[in-house]
Design a protein around this motif. Structure first.
Motif, PDB file in Angstrom:
ATOM      1  N   ARG A 111      77.545  31.742  49.851  1.00  0.00           N
ATOM      2  CA  ARG A 111      77.152  32.981  50.530  1.00  0.00           C
ATOM      3  C   ARG A 111      78.248  34.054  50.455  1.00  0.00           C
ATOM      4  O   ARG A 111      79.433  33.788  50.663  1.00  0.00           O
ATOM      5  CB  ARG A 111      76.847  32.683  51.998  1.00  0.00           C
ATOM      6  CG  ARG A 111      76.215  33.852  52.753  1.00  0.00           C
ATOM      7  CD  ARG A 111      76.070  33.508  54.227  1.00  0.00           C
ATOM      8  NE  ARG A 111      75.378  32.240  54.421  1.00  0.00           N
ATOM      9  CZ  ARG A 111      74.061  32.104  54.429  1.00  0.00           C
ATOM     10  NH1 ARG A 111      73.294  33.165  54.259  1.00  0.00           N
ATOM     11  NH2 ARG A 111      73.507  30.916  54.625  1.00  0.00           N
TER      12      ARG A 111
ATOM     13  N   ASP B  25      77.100  37.439  51.774  1.00  0.00           N
ATOM     14  CA  ASP B  25      76.652  37.991  53.051  1.00  0.00           C
ATOM     15  C   ASP B  25      75.249  37.446  53.304  1.00  0.00           C
ATOM     16  O   ASP B  25      74.790  36.541  52.603  1.00  0.00           O
ATOM     17  CB  ASP B  25      76.710  39.527  53.077  1.00  0.00           C
ATOM     18  CG  ASP B  25      75.795  40.183  52.062  1.00  0.00           C
ATOM     19  OD1 ASP B  25      74.706  39.639  51.776  1.00  0.00           O
ATOM     20  OD2 ASP B  25      76.144  41.263  51.544  1.00  0.00           O
TER      21      ASP B  25
ATOM     22  N   ARG C 272      80.917  41.229  44.808  1.00  0.00           N
ATOM     23  CA  ARG C 272      80.757  42.169  45.926  1.00  0.00           C
ATOM     24  C   ARG C 272      80.648  43.605  45.422  1.00  0.00           C
ATOM     25  O   ARG C 272      79.831  44.391  45.918  1.00  0.00           O
ATOM     26  CB  ARG C 272      81.925  42.041  46.895  1.00  0.00           C
ATOM     27  CG  ARG C 272      81.940  40.737  47.701  1.00  0.00           C
ATOM     28  CD  ARG C 272      83.023  40.785  48.766  1.00  0.00           C
ATOM     29  NE  ARG C 272      83.157  39.536  49.480  1.00  0.00           N
ATOM     30  CZ  ARG C 272      82.376  39.156  50.482  1.00  0.00           C
ATOM     31  NH1 ARG C 272      81.391  39.947  50.862  1.00  0.00           N
ATOM     32  NH2 ARG C 272      82.571  37.991  51.089  1.00  0.00           N
TER      33      ARG C 272
ATOM     34  N   ARG D 261      85.118  44.539  55.278  1.00  0.00           N
ATOM     35  CA  ARG D 261      85.668  43.420  54.506  1.00  0.00           C
ATOM     36  C   ARG D 261      87.157  43.264  54.762  1.00  0.00           C
ATOM     37  O   ARG D 261      87.673  42.161  54.892  1.00  0.00           O
ATOM     38  CB  ARG D 261      85.415  43.637  53.010  1.00  0.00           C
ATOM     39  CG  ARG D 261      83.973  43.472  52.586  1.00  0.00           C
ATOM     40  CD  ARG D 261      83.863  43.316  51.078  1.00  0.00           C
ATOM     41  NE  ARG D 261      84.434  44.440  50.361  1.00  0.00           N
ATOM     42  CZ  ARG D 261      83.754  45.531  50.017  1.00  0.00           C
ATOM     43  NH1 ARG D 261      82.482  45.646  50.363  1.00  0.00           N
ATOM     44  NH2 ARG D 261      84.340  46.507  49.348  1.00  0.00           N
TER      45      ARG D 261
ATOM     46  N   GLU E  39      82.540  43.433  61.340  1.00  0.00           N
ATOM     47  CA  GLU E  39      81.795  44.675  61.178  1.00  0.00           C
ATOM     48  C   GLU E  39      82.441  45.797  61.989  1.00  0.00           C
ATOM     49  O   GLU E  39      82.596  45.687  63.205  1.00  0.00           O
ATOM     50  CB  GLU E  39      80.342  44.485  61.630  1.00  0.00           C
ATOM     51  CG  GLU E  39      79.519  43.591  60.721  1.00  0.00           C
ATOM     52  CD  GLU E  39      79.311  44.198  59.346  1.00  0.00           C
ATOM     53  OE1 GLU E  39      79.208  45.441  59.266  1.00  0.00           O
ATOM     54  OE2 GLU E  39      79.273  43.440  58.367  1.00  0.00           O
TER      55      GLU E  39
END
Length: 469
Positions: free
Chosen positions: A27, A29, A88, A126, A131
């Motif tokens: 994963r 995100d 990414r 990141r 967040e």
């Protein structure tokens, strides 16, 4: 019902060698995954993702050939970390392009800003490991996109500029918007805001299809001229603010002593004291120290390899070797001894709630963006310096280097900045530091005269008026 992703161990070459043939996922995100395709001869990296705005099926793209020999960078292959970075970037770029197309032709200034804000928020999140909203996002929403009423903050209407279509944008649109900004804004804030808007518009221009570019080929020039950097006329105010943050050696020692006391009283196990000591010793930005690894503290050489700043177009440009004293190395020893080289050098405890009224230690992790703010209040209060900020260590380090007659280029290199910045903001300290050198070049200009010789009649010999050679 969506299937639950079963993550595989693909982070090292050894772990990948034990996998079956086929694709294995990890994963990135909630709706993006890095894949490793195990083949008979070699492995390859790929990425799959789903765009947030439409919720369509997953898209998939190749990333590159995997380095299945070792975990070191090599030409033509990618390590796990390199594959994560490229994956990414690919997902961010694809989602931004999809969002731009979803906005519908022709794109507007608002669409360009919103895409830019999402990209900045994602990048800063990141880096922070959680967040967050970027500073650029805050500024652009307050002075361009508009925002709803939040707590004590009044609602802000969107600026008329955001409704302008990109192909119709003119220099006058940008100048009118700049003139409409509140007069109370500092020049530095206005410049940052203009730079954010310029970056958003330039990114949108690069993202536009070639057909739309033909509609207005002068678009880059319009953006450049309409958002030209303002001249800063409040140099006196800026200089006074910086003067108040130039610390003496005694003040620095007082702050470090206060940091050690606060660390002990709050049972922080040296985590706070170590990072404050290194702020003082290196003059680096807090964001740079947060990214240091154990291997960056070189005990034998007595130096710290400070990561480059994210500021500017160059991004993270390597490491800067900064010499430090034996006392700084001694403070860092508990964070160095017996720890993996790739572990974060500066860590602190995370806490979780235990019951209704208490907290307990949960796990250790690197410092986050704003985690120095609260303990710093205690430090400066204890030191009796209520207005000093952590950045004062950086100002003081730069001035200390100049006063010790280090070349300006070397001072700029040690502090990961430019000579132009040093000359612009620390000009008077440069002049003061060079005064002693200039004084050594001073020579006597008025030489003493010889005693006058008189004739018997009282006249003065002509050669007596000539100074000694």
């Amino acid at each position: 019902m969506a299937k639950t992703l079963v993550e595989e161990q693909i982070t090292t070459a050894r772990a990948r060698s034990r996998l079956d043939l086929g694709v294995h996922w990890r994963r990135l995100d909630a709706e993006a995954h890095l894949g490793y395709r195990r083949g008979k001869r070699s492995g390859k990296w790929l990425v799959r993702w789903r765009n947030h705005h439409d919720g369509a099926n997953y898209k998939q793209a190749p990333i590159g050939v995997a380095n299945d020999v070792n975990d070191k960078p090599a030409e033509g292959t990618l390590t796990f970390e390199q594959a994560v970075t490229q994956a990414r970037e690919h997902v961010t770029r694809s989602r931004a392009e999809a969002a731009a197309l979803a906005a519908g032709p022709p794109p507007t200034v608002q669409a360009a800003i919103e895409i830019y804000v999402r990209e900045r928020n994602a990048r800063d999140s990141r880096r922070a490991g959680r967040e967050i909203r970027s500073d650029a996002g805050h500024r652009l929403r307050r002075y361009l996109l508009g925002q709803e009423r939040r707590g004590r903050q009044e609602a802000v209407k969107a600026a008329p500029l955001v409704a302008v279509r990109l192909y119709a944008l003119t220099e006058n649109h940008l100048i009118t918007w700049r003139e409409s900004l509140p007069a109370r804004l500092k020049v530095t804030t206005r410049r940052r805001l203009a730079a954010d808007l310029k970056a958003a518009l330039n990114a949108a221009w690069l993202r536009l299809p070639s057909e739309q570019k033909k509609l207005n080929p002068t678009f880059p020039s319009i953006v450049k001229d309409g958002l030209k950097a303002e001249r800063i006329d409040d140099d006196d105010e800026t200089s006074v603010a910086r003067d108040n943050q130039i610390l003496t050696d005694t003040q620095i020692s007082t702050l470090l002593r206060a940091a050690r006391q606060i660390d002990e009283e709050q049972e922080l196990e040296g985590d706070l004291y170590r990072i404050v000591v290194c702020l003082a010793a290196t003059g680096a930005r807090f964001a740079q120290l947060r990214r240091m690894r154990v291997s960056d503290a070189q005990q034998i050489e007595r130096r710290l390899m400070v990561p480059g700043s994210y500021k500017g177009r160059g991004g993270n440009s390597g490491h800067v070797p900064v010499p430090v004293g034996e006392d700084v190395i001694d403070v860092l020893l508990p964070a160095i001894s017996g720890r993996p080289k790739e572990a974060p050098l500066f860590e602190r405890w995370r806490y979780e709630q235990a019951g209704s009224f208490g907290w307990k230690k949960s796990e250790r992790g690197p410092w986050r963006t704003a985690e120095l703010t609260r303990p710093w209040q205690d430090i400066r209060k204890r030191a009796g310096l209520p207005k000093v900020i952590p950045y004062a260590f950086r100002h003081s380090s730069i001035v200390r280097g100049l006063r010790n007659l280090l070349p300006i280029q070397h001072v700029a290199k040690l502090h990961n900045t430019s000579v132009q910045m040093i000359e612009r903001h620390y000009a008077k300290y440069i002049a003061t530091a060079l005064e002693d050198l200039a004084r050594a070049a001073v020579i006597p200009l008025i030489l003493p005269e010889r005693p006058s010789k008189h004739f018997a009649d009282g006249g003065v010999q002509p050669e007596a008026l000539v100074a000694d050679p």
